[in-house]
Design an enzyme around this catalytic site. Structure first.
Site, PDB file in Angstrom:
ATOM      1  CG  HIS A   1     -87.647  79.841  22.848  1.00  0.00           C
ATOM      2  ND1 HIS A   1     -88.251  79.415  22.078  1.00  0.00           N
ATOM      3  CD2 HIS A   1     -87.003  79.217  23.731  1.00  0.00           C
ATOM      4  CE1 HIS A   1     -87.898  78.008  21.953  1.00  0.00           C
ATOM      5  NE2 HIS A   1     -87.221  77.764  23.109  1.00  0.00           N
TER       6      HIS A   1
ATOM      7  CG  ASP B   1     -87.710  76.580  26.717  1.00  0.00           C
ATOM      8  OD1 ASP B   1     -87.874  75.921  25.685  1.00  0.00           O
ATOM      9  OD2 ASP B   1     -86.779  77.275  26.972  1.00  0.00           O
TER      10      ASP B   1
ATOM     11  CG  ASP C   1     -84.437  75.788  21.571  1.00  0.00           C
ATOM     12  OD1 ASP C   1     -83.267  75.750  21.274  1.00  0.00           O
ATOM     13  OD2 ASP C   1     -84.932  75.690  22.726  1.00  0.00           O
TER      14      ASP C   1
ATOM     15  CG  HIS D   1     -88.026  72.588  22.281  1.00  0.00           C
ATOM     16  ND1 HIS D   1     -88.952  73.232  21.930  1.00  0.00           N
ATOM     17  CD2 HIS D   1     -87.282  73.046  22.784  1.00  0.00           C
ATOM     18  CE1 HIS D   1     -88.972  74.685  22.405  1.00  0.00           C
ATOM     19  NE2 HIS D   1     -87.703  74.487  22.903  1.00  0.00           N
TER      20      HIS D   1
END
Length: 1004
Positions: free
Chosen positions: A36, A38, A151, A420
């Site tokens: 993941h 970001d 997420d 997000h």
């Protein structure tokens, strides 16, 4: 966002979780390796690339080549594209292509980022998906088939519709309300077919998988070790990887002595999760935030563990395999189960625990939210302006390659900020600065592009000669004729305003609200779709007053003395009316507050007041729940944040402005809040209806005191029953009845308002339209409150470590438009007005010198682009994609390779149309809308071919065959779907809520 705060505790608690009946068949576990990543959050993109992100792709590619049984899914394209363009060798690029062909590497979702679902606008979600998908298809000829939305903080019902339109076969989400997930998990209801749109229903349904309570991270607790489990590469280190390769918190290596312990822990977790699903297939995500930066140590430990379990498959009752999402969903689809259907309701808001309502981020960093939407609107206008410039033939010396670079830079920046942990306001200050810098740079480039087109000047040209006035080019980016008021800030109080034919125009001038030494010039303009108007603003000196030029009238200003908040009113005896042909607004002189609004069409008066209040946030974790970037945690009602209010009315022939200033103390020199209300004096004719029927308001809020959350509360005598309606991403509305939660009731009744919200009773509806996202709630009957700004600090160690305390000292200037009237009227007005607020005309100013002052601009007037009132031109763009429209030919071209980079393709125009209305919502505007593209686009030249594509342009819809998932017969049938289309025709019929995408080919 970072590793889930509650997972370590959860891992221990769930060892005691009561299990439902397990599937009778042997369990197949699909181990899906992922990282993941970001795009921002705590660290900037470049910091992440240097510390770990580049190493993810470098080492994963190396390890997948070493072991062809291994798998990996890649998600966010921004990091991958930076690696591909700036790090990867030619050998690594060839290896990526081979791994994709063999199914070892799979791109899922495929957007530039994993976008937020609560506060992003539909148009920007489509943009960032289109950016990523276009790169993947052009580079590899692949089209993502599955989402991976693990997420985002809550799930919108818009998303299943968009992802089905993009060609996805299944959708995967995770963060939904904790108690709802508990119930769904216990009932084995985490998988279903989602009909996201009530109008489209099964036409755009998608199979949806909700991750269980472990979410997207591997369970970190293992009973035999005090280290995390299954994270053998440890935790990423910033700013540079450690030179010795030893990272913090590396899991114990798998050895002969402990492999049976690892196997037992993994098998126990798989069996626990299998009980929560209806089939014997378990999706076991292997990874978490910032993982697989050393894929070698990861796979070298997992390989023997999976082999150990499979060699004892009969003993354990399970088999395990590395998998992509395609492997998992294909097995699930082949199982051919009959699935339940979920209707069009969303999964918002999201709470992770009883006192943790993730509703604060709906408002956090309002300045960033506003800039993101402004950038999106500028990009939208720039795309169509450049397309109109190039077709049917360029009318200047503009370099198309340079122009596309400016557009591409802003496309990337607007896509990036949809992440997000970006537009949500949940990033660290330095990352917020990165997003804003990228947006500002992109906006400057596109503004230069537009100025070079509309003002017919080369980028960067200017003059040092003393100006005698201004030339204003005004561009309407919408495909409808609009009538509106534009506002220019000018340096002199006496001016004349003429149009491109030298005719005087309706205007007024008044003191500027932004600059005390300047003036606001209001000009009434009517502009056809995708067209320009040109105005000359000429300074009038005192000795020219006797000339024939028409001097723009100056508005009169009426000032009212400050009134205390608790000032008593004489029951409406001193009411000052402000009116146009649509509304009468009454302001009470005793209080300087709004008293009521009369809708003149229905002749109904609604009593209405507006005031600012503040929630006081707790900053000490020892004292109770805290508010932060994510969370809103107030159990006390909001309190008035001002003691006195002043008012002035600026009355003109074109518009009347009412300016209210709110002071913390009556003796303060500066105000903490303001409301500027504008009512336009125009007739509600067909062209002027949207302008006449809206009440425009702009607010100033801040700087706030620490630990304050500021709201605007509008209270009315509408009998709304505490039912609020708010939108999903500017696409569709959700009904939000007030819920009497036992814990945290105020924050858990907050919802995102991306573009619109309303309350209503049986006679009238009050609509709020927004140009940026906000949190919105209806805590009492007839009441709607909008959170406008937040400034917070707390001592939670997690927040402090990541600098996520939201000490936002900025002043924000959000805008709301209010509509009031019968449901039938506001139903027709709301969608179109929301689009008009988002895409206001672009004004490009050029100073006039003495030499230029007499020059008459003779603009080129091609045919306007005009669509039916229910259709929105969602995009008109030259993307420059170089791939063949024929998929087989494109794959052949990729196999042959390109000795030289092919020329940018400017012959293919991307067109997307969006029907704004739900089926049955309006007797006229909800009808299917038919348009002949040869006529609508005749200003661009002769249309020779029309090809319908998937949402992001990568599929020919005639060849797109999505998986069908069996559902219960007759369950939740929606409106009839639109009939099959015949390919290639220029006459297009768009049905309610459809979004249809086309490639348009024009005659050269």
């Amino acid at each position: 966002m970072g590793p889930l705060r509650w997972l370590p505790l959860l891992g221990q608690l769930l060892l005691l979780w009561p299990l439902a009946a397990r599937p009778a068949s042997p369990i197949r576990a699909f181990v899906v390796p992922h990282s993941h990543m970001d795009v921002g959050w705590v660290y900037t993109v470049q910091e992440s690339m240097r510390a770990y992100a580049a190493n993810v792709y470098t080492t994963v590619v190396e390890e997948l080549v070493r072991g062809r049984q291994r798998r990996f899914i890649a998600v966010e394209q921004e990091f991958f594209r930076l690696w591909w363009d700036g790090v990867a060798s030619e050998q690594q690029k060839q290896q990526v292509r081979q791994l994709l062909d063999e199914g070892c590497l799979e791109f899922v979702l495929g957007g530039q980022v994993m976008h937020d679902e609560a506060v992003t606008h539909l148009d920007d979600q489509i943009l960032q998906l289109t950016e990523g998908h276009g790169f993947l298809y052009e580079t590899f000829g692949i089209r993502p088939q599955f989402s991976w939305h693990v997420d985002p903080f809550g799930a919108s019902a818009t998303t299943p519709t968009l992802f089905s339109l993009a060609g996805f076969n299944a959708h995967l989400i995770s963060r939904i309300d904790y108690d709802l997930k508990d119930a769904m998990q216990e009932a084995q209801g985490l998988q279903f077919v989602w009909h996201g749109s009530p109008s489209l229903s099964e036409q755009q349904e998608i199979y949806t998988h909700v991750m269980d309570l472990y979410s997207y991270c591997t369970p970190s607790h293992i009973p035999f070790s005090n280290r995390s489990g299954f994270y053998w590469n440890g935790v990423a280190v910033f700013p540079e990887p450690p030179p010795d390769g030893v990272y913090p918190n590396m899991s114990e290596p798998v050895t002969v002595d402990n492999i049976h312990l690892y196997a037992e822990a993994l098998v126990a977790n798989i069996k626990q999760r299998a009980a929560w699903f209806r089939t014997p297939h378990v999706l076991w995500p292997w990874g978490c935030d910032k993982q697989f930066f050393n894929a070698s140590v990861q796979f070298d430990n997992m390989d023997p563990l999976l082999e150990y379990i499979n060699n004892r498959s009969a003993q354990f009752g399970i088999s395990v395999q590395y998998a992509t999402l395609n492997d998992y969903f294909q097995a699930l689809h082949d199982f051919n189960v009959t699935w339940d259907i979920r209707d069009h309701h969303d999964f918002l808001p999201y709470s992770s625990e009883p006192q943790q309502a993730w509703t604060g981020f709906y408002t956090s960093r309002s300045t960033l939210k506003g800039l993101a939407r402004q950038a999106s609107a500028l990009l939208y206008a720039g795309e169509s302006m450049f397309t109109r410039y190039m077709w049917p033939h360029p009318r200047g010396t503009l370099d198309p390659t340079w122009a596309l670079q400016q557009l591409q830079q802003l496309r990337w920046a607007v896509s990036e900020v949809q992440h997000h942990d970006a537009i949500t306001g949940t990033e660290s200050p330095k990352v917020k600065n990165m997003y804003m810098e990228h947006l500002s740079m992109g906006m400057r480039g596109v503004h230069k592009l537009m100025a070079s087109i509309a003002l017919d000047r080369s980028p960067g040209s200017g003059t040092d000669t003393r100006p005698v006035g201004y030339s204003a080019s005004v561009y309407n980016p919408l495909a409808w004729k609009i009538t509106t008021i534009i506002t220019l800030t000018v340096a002199f109080p006496s001016v004349s305003v003429t149009d491109e034919l030298g005719r005087p125009v309706s205007a007024q001038i008044q003191n500027s609200t932004k600059d005390p030494s300047a003036y606001d010039l209001l000009i009434l303009t009517t502009i056809p779709g995708l067209s320009y108007r040109y105005y000359k603003v000429r300074r009038i000196l005192g000795d020219q007053a006797g000339t024939r030029e028409l001097v723009t009238p100056r508005a009169n200003t009426l000032k009212f003395s400050r009134k205390l908040r608790n000032q008593t009113s004489q029951e409406g005896k001193l009411l000052v009316p402000v009116m146009n042909d649509c509304y009468t607004l009454l302001f009470d002189q005793d209080t300087n507050m709004l008293h009521s609004i009369q809708d003149r069409q229905s002749n109904r008066t609604v009593h209405m007041t507006q005031e600012f209040l503040e929630y006081r946030a707790n900053g000490d974790v020892k004292q109770g729940p805290i508010s932060d970037n994510y969370l809103f945690a107030s159990n006390d009602t909001a309190e008035p944040s001002w003691e006195a209010v002043g008012m002035e009315m600026v009355v003109g022939t074109l518009a009347t402005d009412v300016r209210q200033y709110f002071y913390r103390n009556i003796t303060d020199q500066g105000y903490i809040y303001s409301i500027h209300t504008r009512l336009a004096h125009v007739h509600p004719s067909l062209a002027g209806e949207l302008l006449c029927r809206r009440i425009e308001q702009q607010y100033q809020v801040g700087p706030l005191d620490l630990n304050r959350e500021a709201i605007l509360r509008t209270s009315s005598d509408l009998n709304s029953q505490q039912v609020l309606y708010s939108d999903n991403n500017g696409y569709q509305m959700q009904r939000r009845p007030y819920k009497a939660f036992k814990s945290n009731p105020i924050p858990r009744n907050y919802y995102p308002m991306v573009q619109s919200a309303f309350i209503e009773d049986d006679k009238s509806r009050l609509v709020l339209l927004a140009e940026r996202p906000h949190g919105v709630s209806s805590q009492e009957n007839g009441q709607v409150e909008v959170m406008l700004h937040r400034r917070l600090w707390n001592n939670l160690v997690w927040d402090l470590n990541y600098n996520l305390t939201l000490n936002d000292t900025s002043v924000v200037h959000p805008v709301l438009w209010l509509l009031l009237g019968p449901k039938s009227t506001t139903t027709a007005l709301r969608p179109r007005s929301g689009v008009a607020l988002q895409h206001r005309p672009v004004v490009l100013l050029k100073e006039l010198t003495d030499e230029e002052e007499t020059a008459i601009h003779r603009p080129h007037h091609p045919w306007p682009v005009t669509l039916p009132p229910s259709l929105h031109l969602q995009v008109l763009s030259l993307r420059g994609w170089q791939y063949s429209r024929n998929h087989a030919q494109h794959l052949k071209n990729l196999q042959r390779g390109h000795p030289e980079k092919p020329q940018v393709n400017l012959q293919r125009v991307l067109l997307r149309l969006h029907h704004l209305y739900e089926a049955g919502e309006d007797p006229v505007l909800s009808r299917p809308a038919t348009v002949d593209l040869k006529i609508a686009l005749r200003g661009l030249g002769s249309v020779v071919a029309v090809e319908e594509r998937s949402l992001t342009g990568t599929w020919d819809v005639q060849t797109l065959q999505r998986w069908h998932w069996r559902t219960k017969i007759g369950q939740l049938k929606g409106h009839p779907t639109s009939p099959p289309r015949s390919p290639g025709g220029s006459i297009i019929t768009v049905y309610p809520k459809e979004i249809r995408t086309f490639f348009i080919y024009l005659q050269q």
